[in-house]
Design a protein around this motif. Structure first.
Motif, PDB file in Angstrom:
ATOM      1  N   GLY A   1     -22.325 -30.832  -4.142  1.00 38.81           N
ATOM      2  CA  GLY A   1     -22.698 -29.772  -5.073  1.00 38.81           C
ATOM      3  C   GLY A   1     -23.828 -28.922  -4.511  1.00 38.81           C
ATOM      4  N   ALA A   2     -24.854 -29.580  -3.965  1.00 32.73           N
ATOM      5  CA  ALA A   2     -25.962 -28.852  -3.355  1.00 32.73           C
ATOM      6  C   ALA A   2     -25.516 -28.116  -2.095  1.00 32.73           C
ATOM      7  N   ILE A   3     -24.606 -28.728  -1.323  1.00 28.68           N
ATOM      8  CA  ILE A   3     -24.117 -28.079  -0.104  1.00 28.68           C
ATOM      9  C   ILE A   3     -23.305 -26.836  -0.452  1.00 28.68           C
ATOM     10  N   PHE A   4     -22.521 -26.899  -1.519  1.00 27.77           N
ATOM     11  CA  PHE A   4     -21.818 -25.696  -1.979  1.00 27.77           C
ATOM     12  C   PHE A   4     -22.828 -24.623  -2.378  1.00 27.77           C
ATOM     13  N   GLY A   5     -23.960 -25.039  -2.953  1.00 25.98           N
ATOM     14  CA  GLY A   5     -25.009 -24.080  -3.278  1.00 25.98           C
ATOM     15  C   GLY A   5     -25.540 -23.392  -2.034  1.00 25.98           C
ATOM     16  N   LEU A   6     -25.653 -24.134  -0.931  1.00 25.06           N
ATOM     17  CA  LEU A   6     -26.098 -23.539   0.328  1.00 25.06           C
ATOM     18  C   LEU A   6     -25.040 -22.591   0.893  1.00 25.06           C
ATOM     19  N   LEU A   7     -23.761 -22.916   0.669  1.00 27.33           N
ATOM     20  CA  LEU A   7     -22.701 -21.983   1.078  1.00 27.33           C
ATOM     21  C   LEU A   7     -22.825 -20.669   0.314  1.00 27.33           C
ATOM     22  N   GLY A   8     -23.070 -20.775  -0.987  1.00 28.54           N
ATOM     23  CA  GLY A   8     -23.290 -19.568  -1.779  1.00 28.54           C
ATOM     24  C   GLY A   8     -24.507 -18.807  -1.309  1.00 28.54           C
ATOM     25  N   ALA A   9     -25.570 -19.543  -0.968  1.00 29.67           N
ATOM     26  CA  ALA A   9     -26.782 -18.903  -0.445  1.00 29.67           C
ATOM     27  C   ALA A   9     -26.497 -18.179   0.862  1.00 29.67           C
ATOM     28  N   GLN A  10     -25.689 -18.797   1.717  1.00 31.90           N
ATOM     29  CA  GLN A  10     -25.358 -18.179   3.001  1.00 31.90           C
ATOM     30  C   GLN A  10     -24.601 -16.865   2.803  1.00 31.90           C
ATOM     31  N   ALA A  11     -23.675 -16.838   1.859  1.00 31.90           N
ATOM     32  CA  ALA A  11     -22.934 -15.603   1.582  1.00 31.90           C
ATOM     33  C   ALA A  11     -23.872 -14.500   1.092  1.00 31.90           C
ATOM     34  N   ILE A  12     -24.823 -14.855   0.219  1.00 34.29           N
ATOM     35  CA  ILE A  12     -25.774 -13.864  -0.291  1.00 34.29           C
ATOM     36  C   ILE A  12     -26.683 -13.362   0.825  1.00 34.29           C
ATOM     37  N   ILE A  13     -27.101 -14.248   1.711  1.00 37.02           N
ATOM     38  CA  ILE A  13     -27.950 -13.851   2.838  1.00 37.02           C
ATOM     39  C   ILE A  13     -27.221 -12.859   3.733  1.00 37.02           C
ATOM     40  N   LEU A  14     -25.939 -13.111   3.997  1.00 36.55           N
ATOM     41  CA  LEU A  14     -25.166 -12.185   4.831  1.00 36.55           C
ATOM     42  C   LEU A  14     -25.060 -10.816   4.166  1.00 36.55           C
ATOM     43  N   LEU A  15     -24.902 -10.797   2.848  1.00 35.26           N
ATOM     44  CA  LEU A  15     -24.878  -9.515   2.140  1.00 35.26           C
ATOM     45  C   LEU A  15     -26.217  -8.793   2.278  1.00 35.26           C
TER      46      LEU A  15
ATOM     47  N   LEU B   1     -28.326  -9.030   4.676  1.00 35.09           N
ATOM     48  CA  LEU B   1     -28.461  -8.570   6.058  1.00 35.09           C
ATOM     49  C   LEU B   1     -27.427  -7.497   6.414  1.00 35.09           C
ATOM     50  N   ARG B   2     -26.606  -7.122   5.433  1.00 37.42           N
ATOM     51  CA  ARG B   2     -25.562  -6.115   5.611  1.00 37.42           C
ATOM     52  C   ARG B   2     -24.551  -6.536   6.666  1.00 37.42           C
ATOM     53  N   ARG B   3     -24.224  -7.808   6.621  1.00 37.04           N
ATOM     54  CA  ARG B   3     -23.175  -8.337   7.473  1.00 37.04           C
ATOM     55  C   ARG B   3     -22.046  -8.859   6.598  1.00 37.04           C
ATOM     56  N   SER B   4     -20.907  -8.985   7.177  1.00 41.64           N
ATOM     57  CA  SER B   4     -19.743  -9.407   6.400  1.00 41.64           C
ATOM     58  C   SER B   4     -19.884 -10.859   5.958  1.00 41.64           C
ATOM     59  N   PRO B   5     -19.743 -11.122   4.645  1.00 38.14           N
ATOM     60  CA  PRO B   5     -19.797 -12.499   4.159  1.00 38.14           C
ATOM     61  C   PRO B   5     -18.459 -13.216   4.263  1.00 38.14           C
ATOM     62  N   THR B   6     -17.476 -12.579   4.916  1.00 36.75           N
ATOM     63  CA  THR B   6     -16.128 -13.133   4.972  1.00 36.75           C
ATOM     64  C   THR B   6     -16.083 -14.556   5.527  1.00 36.75           C
ATOM     65  N   PRO B   7     -16.779 -14.878   6.641  1.00 37.43           N
ATOM     66  CA  PRO B   7     -16.718 -16.259   7.132  1.00 37.43           C
ATOM     67  C   PRO B   7     -17.160 -17.281   6.095  1.00 37.43           C
ATOM     68  N   ALA B   8     -18.270 -16.993   5.398  1.00 36.24           N
ATOM     69  CA  ALA B   8     -18.743 -17.922   4.366  1.00 36.24           C
ATOM     70  C   ALA B   8     -17.762 -18.005   3.212  1.00 36.24           C
ATOM     71  N   LEU B   9     -17.181 -16.873   2.828  1.00 33.09           N
ATOM     72  CA  LEU B   9     -16.229 -16.868   1.710  1.00 33.09           C
ATOM     73  C   LEU B   9     -14.954 -17.632   2.074  1.00 33.09           C
ATOM     74  N   VAL B  10     -14.525 -17.525   3.332  1.00 35.53           N
ATOM     75  CA  VAL B  10     -13.335 -18.275   3.759  1.00 35.53           C
ATOM     76  C   VAL B  10     -13.596 -19.778   3.674  1.00 35.53           C
ATOM     77  N   VAL B  11     -14.765 -20.197   4.136  1.00 41.48           N
ATOM     78  CA  VAL B  11     -15.113 -21.625   4.060  1.00 41.48           C
ATOM     79  C   VAL B  11     -15.187 -22.080   2.614  1.00 41.48           C
ATOM     80  N   ILE B  12     -15.780 -21.258   1.744  1.00 35.19           N
ATOM     81  CA  ILE B  12     -15.847 -21.597   0.324  1.00 35.19           C
ATOM     82  C   ILE B  12     -14.449 -21.721  -0.258  1.00 35.19           C
ATOM     83  N   GLY B  13     -13.574 -20.758   0.072  1.00 31.59           N
ATOM     84  CA  GLY B  13     -12.209 -20.803  -0.442  1.00 31.59           C
ATOM     85  C   GLY B  13     -11.458 -22.041   0.009  1.00 31.59           C
ATOM     86  N   LEU B  14     -11.569 -22.391   1.288  1.00 27.67           N
ATOM     87  CA  LEU B  14     -10.903 -23.588   1.802  1.00 27.67           C
ATOM     88  C   LEU B  14     -11.406 -24.844   1.093  1.00 27.67           C
ATOM     89  N   ASN B  15     -12.696 -24.914   0.859  1.00 31.08           N
ATOM     90  CA  ASN B  15     -13.251 -26.089   0.189  1.00 31.08           C
ATOM     91  C   ASN B  15     -12.832 -26.154  -1.270  1.00 31.08           C
TER      92      ASN B  15
END
Length: 303
Positions: free
Chosen positions: A199-213, A215-229
């Motif tokens: 649960g906490a690790i999924f929270g870090l995945l969400g944090a990573q996606a927000i950080i990429l946004l 930094l104006r970088r594509s959050p697609t890699p983080a979103l793909v990992v979230i979707g697979l999980n």
């Protein structure tokens, strides 16, 4: 032939006393700090762009240099991933304790008092065992469960920690853990025990996606990992989907509060306060959900 100046300079008059280091009075020295002019021994001097500076001037100069900070306001330092390693160590220690108590690595929850006292079991939480809301995030079912979560934490956690800084990273991790527990309390079968750091690790995945946004970088890699999980959580029995979702939402919202809520404020201290207020707001909502569920379960149990 005589030289009147010879004897007066070196022969008759005593040699002037030599200066002594301001930090070591027992050490005579002919050197001095090129910044403050005070005498100093070689041990107390450091090479500078111009001349050499004493340790006091070096310390004063370093204090005036603004430390490099990340987009979240965290200080950039050399202890990369330290908090992540500590969290991993706590998980491993908890697993070792349950394995020793159960005398089994693969079936470490069978006869473990630590597991019995910390697993997230909603009726027990309703009776006052609130430590289960946090403690369950450090327990795991078997060695494979532990290894998968620790590998994910190692890959994701260190980078998120580097951006958020240690204190904010701990806050996001804890809020994600509480958010996952709140979701389990509200939406999972109340008579099923739940454990794991996912649960906490999924929270870090969400944090990573927000950080990429941010930094104006594509959050697609983080979103793909979230979707697979999420797909894995749905298709494989025994995985707490709602625990994952609660952690994901809490971690993403807490990080968004840190990065985006104070974005237009100029004062750095005020920005920090606003970011912490946003994290606290997410925590309050999660705790309110838990409180609602506790009251509901107590009423069902006739308490």
């Amino acid at each position: 032939m005589t030289n009147p100046g010879w004897g007066g300079a070196y022969g008759d008059q005593p040699t002037p006393p030599q200066s002594r280091c301001v930090r070591h009075p027992d050490r005579p020295t002919g050197l001095a700090c090129s910044r403050c002019g005070r005498p100093a021994c070689p041990q107390c001097l450091q090479a500078a762009a111009v001349g050499q500076h004493c340790v006091d001037c070096v310390r004063a100069g370093n204090a005036q240099v603004r430390r490099a900070r990340t987009v979240a306001g965290g200080s950039a330092d050399s202890t990369y991933g330290l908090v992540t390693y500590v969290i991993m160590a706590l998980n491993v220690l908890a697993f070792a304790a349950t394995a020793l108590q159960s005398r089994s690595v693969m079936d470490n929850t069978g006869a473990s008092s630590l597991y019995e006292s910390l697993a997230l079991f909603p009726p027990a939480v309703a009776l006052g065992d609130y430590e289960r809301l946090i403690g369950s995030g450090f327990l795991h079912y078997g060695l494979i469960h532990l290894l998968v979560n620790m590998f994910a934490l190692y890959i994701i956690g260190r980078d998120v920690e580097a951006i958020l800084g240690k204190t904010r990273y701990i806050a996001v991790y804890v809020v994600s853990l509480v958010g996952g527990s709140a979701s389990v309390m509200l939406l999972e079968d109340p008579f099923t025990a739940t454990v794991g750091a996912s649960g906490a690790i999924f929270g870090l995945l969400g944090a990573q996606a927000i950080i990429l946004l941010k930094l104006r970088r594509s959050p697609t890699p983080a979103l793909v990992v979230i979707g697979l999980n999420i797909v894995i959580s749905i298709t494989i029995p025994g995985i707490s989907l709602w625990g994952h979702m609660g952690g994901l939402v809490a971690g993403a919202l807490a990080t968004a509060g840190i990065l985006f809520v104070p974005a237009r404020v100029q004062n750095r201290r005020t920005r920090s306060y606003l970011g912490w207020a946003a994290v606290a707001a997410v925590a309050v909502v999660a705790l309110a959900v838990i409180a609602f569920r506790v009251l509901d379960l107590r009423s069902r149990m006739g308490l």
